[in-house]
Design a protein around this motif. Structure first.
Motif, PDB file in Angstrom:
ATOM      1  N   GLN A 236     -33.152 -29.155  55.499  1.00  0.00           N
ATOM      2  CA  GLN A 236     -32.830 -27.852  56.092  1.00  0.00           C
ATOM      3  C   GLN A 236     -31.488 -27.333  55.581  1.00  0.00           C
ATOM      4  O   GLN A 236     -31.323 -26.123  55.347  1.00  0.00           O
ATOM      5  CB  GLN A 236     -32.801 -27.956  57.616  1.00  0.00           C
ATOM      6  N   VAL A 237     -30.502 -28.225  55.401  1.00  0.00           N
ATOM      7  CA  VAL A 237     -29.196 -27.798  54.893  1.00  0.00           C
ATOM      8  C   VAL A 237     -29.316 -27.299  53.458  1.00  0.00           C
ATOM      9  O   VAL A 237     -28.724 -26.273  53.084  1.00  0.00           O
ATOM     10  CB  VAL A 237     -28.177 -28.951  54.982  1.00  0.00           C
ATOM     11  N   LEU A 238     -30.095 -28.017  52.647  1.00  0.00           N
ATOM     12  CA  LEU A 238     -30.305 -27.569  51.268  1.00  0.00           C
ATOM     13  C   LEU A 238     -30.906 -26.171  51.231  1.00  0.00           C
ATOM     14  O   LEU A 238     -30.510 -25.315  50.433  1.00  0.00           O
ATOM     15  CB  LEU A 238     -31.207 -28.554  50.525  1.00  0.00           C
ATOM     16  N   GLU A 239     -31.860 -25.934  52.121  1.00  0.00           N
ATOM     17  CA  GLU A 239     -32.498 -24.616  52.176  1.00  0.00           C
ATOM     18  C   GLU A 239     -31.524 -23.556  52.691  1.00  0.00           C
ATOM     19  O   GLU A 239     -31.436 -22.452  52.129  1.00  0.00           O
ATOM     20  CB  GLU A 239     -33.728 -24.683  53.075  1.00  0.00           C
ATOM     21  N   ALA A 240     -30.745 -23.889  53.727  1.00  0.00           N
ATOM     22  CA  ALA A 240     -29.840 -22.909  54.327  1.00  0.00           C
ATOM     23  C   ALA A 240     -28.685 -22.548  53.405  1.00  0.00           C
ATOM     24  O   ALA A 240     -28.145 -21.439  53.479  1.00  0.00           O
ATOM     25  CB  ALA A 240     -29.300 -23.447  55.651  1.00  0.00           C
ATOM     26  N   THR A 241     -28.282 -23.491  52.531  1.00  0.00           N
ATOM     27  CA  THR A 241     -27.124 -23.243  51.651  1.00  0.00           C
ATOM     28  C   THR A 241     -27.536 -22.972  50.213  1.00  0.00           C
ATOM     29  O   THR A 241     -26.682 -22.962  49.317  1.00  0.00           O
ATOM     30  CB  THR A 241     -26.169 -24.451  51.684  1.00  0.00           C
ATOM     31  N   ASN A 242     -28.834 -22.755  50.000  1.00  0.00           N
ATOM     32  CA  ASN A 242     -29.341 -22.518  48.640  1.00  0.00           C
ATOM     33  C   ASN A 242     -28.928 -23.631  47.678  1.00  0.00           C
ATOM     34  O   ASN A 242     -28.560 -23.398  46.526  1.00  0.00           O
ATOM     35  CB  ASN A 242     -28.855 -21.162  48.103  1.00  0.00           C
ATOM     36  N   GLY A 243     -28.962 -24.850  48.170  1.00  0.00           N
ATOM     37  CA  GLY A 243     -28.697 -26.008  47.340  1.00  0.00           C
ATOM     38  C   GLY A 243     -27.231 -26.299  47.109  1.00  0.00           C
ATOM     39  O   GLY A 243     -26.900 -27.233  46.360  1.00  0.00           O
ATOM     40  N   ARG A 244     -26.324 -25.579  47.734  1.00  0.00           N
ATOM     41  CA  ARG A 244     -24.890 -25.796  47.506  1.00  0.00           C
ATOM     42  C   ARG A 244     -24.344 -26.991  48.282  1.00  0.00           C
ATOM     43  O   ARG A 244     -23.262 -27.483  47.969  1.00  0.00           O
ATOM     44  CB  ARG A 244     -24.106 -24.545  47.883  1.00  0.00           C
ATOM     45  N   GLN A 245     -25.068 -27.455  49.291  1.00  0.00           N
ATOM     46  CA  GLN A 245     -24.569 -28.570  50.113  1.00  0.00           C
ATOM     47  C   GLN A 245     -25.688 -29.581  50.310  1.00  0.00           C
ATOM     48  O   GLN A 245     -26.774 -29.230  50.762  1.00  0.00           O
ATOM     49  CB  GLN A 245     -24.080 -28.052  51.470  1.00  0.00           C
ATOM     50  N   THR A 246     -25.401 -30.840  49.984  1.00  0.00           N
ATOM     51  CA  THR A 246     -26.382 -31.911  50.110  1.00  0.00           C
ATOM     52  C   THR A 246     -25.837 -32.997  51.028  1.00  0.00           C
ATOM     53  O   THR A 246     -24.953 -33.772  50.622  1.00  0.00           O
ATOM     54  CB  THR A 246     -26.719 -32.536  48.745  1.00  0.00           C
ATOM     55  N   PRO A 247     -26.287 -33.088  52.267  1.00  0.00           N
ATOM     56  CA  PRO A 247     -25.837 -34.163  53.149  1.00  0.00           C
ATOM     57  C   PRO A 247     -26.148 -35.535  52.551  1.00  0.00           C
ATOM     58  O   PRO A 247     -27.093 -35.693  51.772  1.00  0.00           O
ATOM     59  CB  PRO A 247     -26.630 -33.916  54.439  1.00  0.00           C
ATOM     60  N   TRP A 248     -25.382 -36.512  52.987  1.00  0.00           N
ATOM     61  CA  TRP A 248     -25.423 -37.824  52.350  1.00  0.00           C
ATOM     62  C   TRP A 248     -25.289 -38.904  53.413  1.00  0.00           C
ATOM     63  O   TRP A 248     -24.568 -38.739  54.393  1.00  0.00           O
ATOM     64  CB  TRP A 248     -24.263 -37.894  51.350  1.00  0.00           C
ATOM     65  N   GLU A 249     -26.024 -40.015  53.251  1.00  0.00           N
ATOM     66  CA  GLU A 249     -25.943 -41.142  54.178  1.00  0.00           C
ATOM     67  C   GLU A 249     -25.844 -42.455  53.400  1.00  0.00           C
ATOM     68  O   GLU A 249     -26.326 -42.559  52.276  1.00  0.00           O
ATOM     69  CB  GLU A 249     -27.179 -41.242  55.090  1.00  0.00           C
ATOM     70  N   HIS A 250     -25.236 -43.413  54.051  1.00  0.00           N
ATOM     71  CA  HIS A 250     -25.290 -44.793  53.577  1.00  0.00           C
ATOM     72  C   HIS A 250     -25.654 -45.667  54.770  1.00  0.00           C
ATOM     73  O   HIS A 250     -25.044 -45.572  55.829  1.00  0.00           O
ATOM     74  CB  HIS A 250     -23.954 -45.248  52.986  1.00  0.00           C
ATOM     75  N   SER A 251     -26.666 -46.508  54.578  1.00  0.00           N
ATOM     76  CA  SER A 251     -27.180 -47.269  55.710  1.00  0.00           C
ATOM     77  C   SER A 251     -27.279 -48.751  55.377  1.00  0.00           C
ATOM     78  O   SER A 251     -27.645 -49.129  54.264  1.00  0.00           O
ATOM     79  CB  SER A 251     -28.570 -46.745  56.103  1.00  0.00           C
ATOM     80  N   SER A 252     -26.960 -49.579  56.376  1.00  0.00           N
ATOM     81  CA  SER A 252     -27.209 -51.020  56.274  1.00  0.00           C
ATOM     82  C   SER A 252     -28.088 -51.471  57.433  1.00  0.00           C
ATOM     83  O   SER A 252     -28.032 -52.615  57.876  1.00  0.00           O
ATOM     84  CB  SER A 252     -25.877 -51.778  56.297  1.00  0.00           C
ATOM     85  N   LEU A 253     -28.904 -50.553  57.945  1.00  0.00           N
ATOM     86  CA  LEU A 253     -29.771 -50.867  59.082  1.00  0.00           C
ATOM     87  C   LEU A 253     -30.919 -51.766  58.648  1.00  0.00           C
ATOM     88  O   LEU A 253     -31.436 -51.652  57.538  1.00  0.00           O
ATOM     89  CB  LEU A 253     -30.332 -49.584  59.688  1.00  0.00           C
TER      90      LEU A 253
END
Length: 620
Positions: A236-253
């Motif tokens: 949804q963020v990629l769509e709302a910002t026209n690809g200018r912002q890409t959320p990121w995660e790192h997981s050890s779950l």
């Protein structure tokens, strides 16, 4: 905008397994997991009122996140526009609150953030930072936050940082580059950032940042696993910002977590089910036991039958046999109120016809047998036998051996109820509850359910519990509902077991108790309740209250699907993504073992998998 800045760049089971046997496996699989209720603890901080570069949205974002997390069961502490002392004190208190068994901790921050020498810092309101060397003194180190969460030994930790990675301090701009030091999440932790390393997150032009706006939409979705929540937010963020912002995660779950687990609705009383009569297996068991004693010359044999089947279909016939065999008057405890069958000139009339009718009226009866049974029921009913009146009412109600006629069903139910037949009272109460065959009247339904429940009828007790649980026709009383469900469950009523399990899962009417919930779901599933099988599958899929087992989840889900459970069919046909990929893969493996699926085991519920499910559903 929220900002991060850096000085030195980026830092480096089998098809024919009986359910009883499966239940044994379920018991072993559940031993390793804690059955205590899960504590959900959150700390939310939103900083907007900076003297330098104030931000419009962080406080609003934090307020929105507080409401969202409380809506999915978190105990939330909130801090708005906190200085360094307030932030550190809030984080310390947060760590202390996490020190409970099986806790889940979530930290959310919205505001300025910076990176210096590979260390990430949250910037308090009131921090007077003029150079990068002052950040460590005036900021709050993210590493210290993570250590606090890790030391608490929580089952799972989540840290969400909605902060831009650009320089909030113009005087330092010549020595700084954009970017965020990637952080390796400690064991059992998911780190989530509003944007990827080296990128800038946006504060947004609306009332909330794009990232938080997307996240609060994904968190309350039922049955969506933690990682999928963040994937949906990223899209949804990629769509709302026209690809200018890409959320990121790192997981050890290593396990699953659901903000809003898949928990079913309690099963309501229904005019379409057949709960008012004995289950087929129980009916056949009693018939077999009766066949062994029906010609006995000892009254004690019939008394033992009454003890074994106190609400059985041969209760009145047994009373007749006892009356014939004993010269003395029956003790009061063995008589039916208003029942003329065991006294006077009508004693014994109709019991032979009733026995033959019961023998004919089995689960595999032919239309001719059902018609003969209905005729025999009528003969026995006309000489005053309440059990025959009730069975004749059921015949008209279900259209078994006679054309369906709910007015006639209500008439015979009422005649039997007037002679204190508990199951007839319950059936008539259900008619009043739904206004079918009689005018709708919840007060009369409550009265009849209560009379029947007082006589120990498990169906009536269950229906009464549902009315109290839902506040239907009576003031809502979850405590009373749980107590009533417990009474009916102790009598072996599957719907009561299932609904009681859901109350334990949700902590309604008493404490949350996964051990009790799992126990009652297993008991209901062992009696063939498909909804209980599906709910058990949910717990094994999520690892909630039991050790996670995709294989057991898939087996239970397939059994529920094959049995016609509507929720299981809707899940797999319309929203398979609510089940983990591991469980979907196991499901495909089990369909392959059944000879129904010959595709790849990917966990993707494609057309071939759905076809296999349809074939299984149509099989016997």
């Amino acid at each position: 905008m929220r900002h991060w800045f850096t000085r030195n760049g980026l830092a480096g089971l089998g098809r024919d397994l009986p359910f009883a046997a499966l239940a044994l496996l379920l018991g072993f699989a559940g031993m390793a997991a804690s059955a205590r209720a899960e504590s959900r603890i959150a700390l939310v901080i939103g900083n907007s009122a900076y003297a330098t570069r104030p931000l419009a949205n962080p406080r609003r974002d934090a307020e929105l996140m507080v409401a969202t997390l409380r809506g999915v069961g978190f105990e939330v502490s909130a801090l708005y526009d906190g200085d360094q002392a307030a932030m550190k004190r809030a984080i310390l208190d947060f760590g202390r609150r996490l020190r409970t068994t099986d806790s889940v901790g979530l930290f959310y921050y919205a505001g300025h953030g910076v990176q210096v020498d590979g260390e990430n810092f949250l910037i308090p309101v009131g921090a007077d930072i003029k150079d990068t060397e002052e950040v460590a003194i005036s900021g709050v180190n993210v590493s210290e936050l993570l250590k606090t969460m890790e030391r608490a030994a929580s089952r799972l930790n989540i840290a969400v940082l909605d902060a831009c990675r650009d320089n909030p301090f113009p005087a330092s701009s010549r020595t700084l580059a954009r970017g965020l030091a990637p952080v390796t999440a400690p064991s059992g932790t998911l780190m989530a950032y509003a944007t990827a390393p080296g990128q800038v997150a946006l504060d947004g032009t609306g009332t909330n940042s794009p990232y938080t706006a997307a996240l609060v939409k994904a968190i309350p979705l039922e049955g969506v696993a933690l990682e999928e929540v963040f994937r949906r937010a990223r899209r949804q963020v990629l769509e709302a910002t026209n690809g200018r912002q890409t959320p990121w995660e790192h997981s050890s779950l290593t396990g699953e977590f659901f903000f809003k687990p898949k928990v079913a609705r309690p099963e309501a009383t229904s005019r379409n089910d057949d709960e008012t009569g004995p289950a087929d297996d129980a009916r056949m068991t009693e018939i077999a036991a009766w066949d062994k004693i029906k010609t006995s010359a000892e009254a004690a044999a019939f008394r033992r039958h009454l003890d074994a089947y106190p609400d059985g279909i041969f209760t009145e016939v047994a009373l007749v046999r006892i009356a014939k065999l004993e010269v003395k008057t029956l003790p009061w405890s063995w008589t039916f109120n208003k029942n003329e069958v065991v006294t006077g000139s009508t004693r014994g009339k109709g019991d032979g016809e009733f026995e033959r009718a019961i023998a004919l009226d089995g689960p595999t009866a032919t239309p001719a047998q059902l018609a003969e049974a209905a005729s025999l029921y009528k003969s026995s009913a006309e000489v005053g036998m309440p059990a025959a009146m009730y069975e004749l009412g059921r015949a008209y109600d279900k259209g078994r051996g006679v054309p369906r006629d709910i007015a006639q069903a209500a008439l015979w139910y009422r005649r039997a109820a007037d002679l204190d037949h508990p199951a007839a009272m319950a059936s008539l109460a259900t008619m009043y509850e739904f206004g079918e065959g009689v005018p709708g009247d919840l007060a009369e339904a409550m009265r009849l359910y209560q009379l029947s429940a007082d006589k120990g009828d498990a169906h009536a007790i269950t229906s009464l519990a549902y009315l109290y649980a839902e506040g239907k026709g009576v003031a809502r009383n979850p405590l009373q509902a749980r107590a009533l469900y417990g009474r009916a469950a102790d009598k072996g009523q599957p719907r009561a077991m299932y609904n009681l399990a859901l109350l334990h899962l949700k902590g309604i009417g008493g404490p949350q108790d996964f051990a009790q919930a799992v126990g009652w779901l297993k008991a209901a599933g062992d009696k063939g309740h498909k909804g209980a099988m599906r709910e058990l599958a949910v717990l094994y899929d999520e690892g909630r209250g039991v050790a996670r087992s995709p294989a057991l989840a898939a087996e239970l889900l397939l059994r529920a699907y094959h049995g016609g459970d509507p929720q299981a069919r809707s899940d797999l046909q319309n929203r398979p993504e609510t089940w983990s990929v591991a469980t979907r893969r196991e499901l495909q493996r089990k369909l392959t073992a059944r000879g129904l699926y010959d595709g790849r085991v990917t966990g993707v519920m494609d057309a071939r998998t759905r076809t296999a499910l349809d074939q299984m559903a149509s099989s016997q």
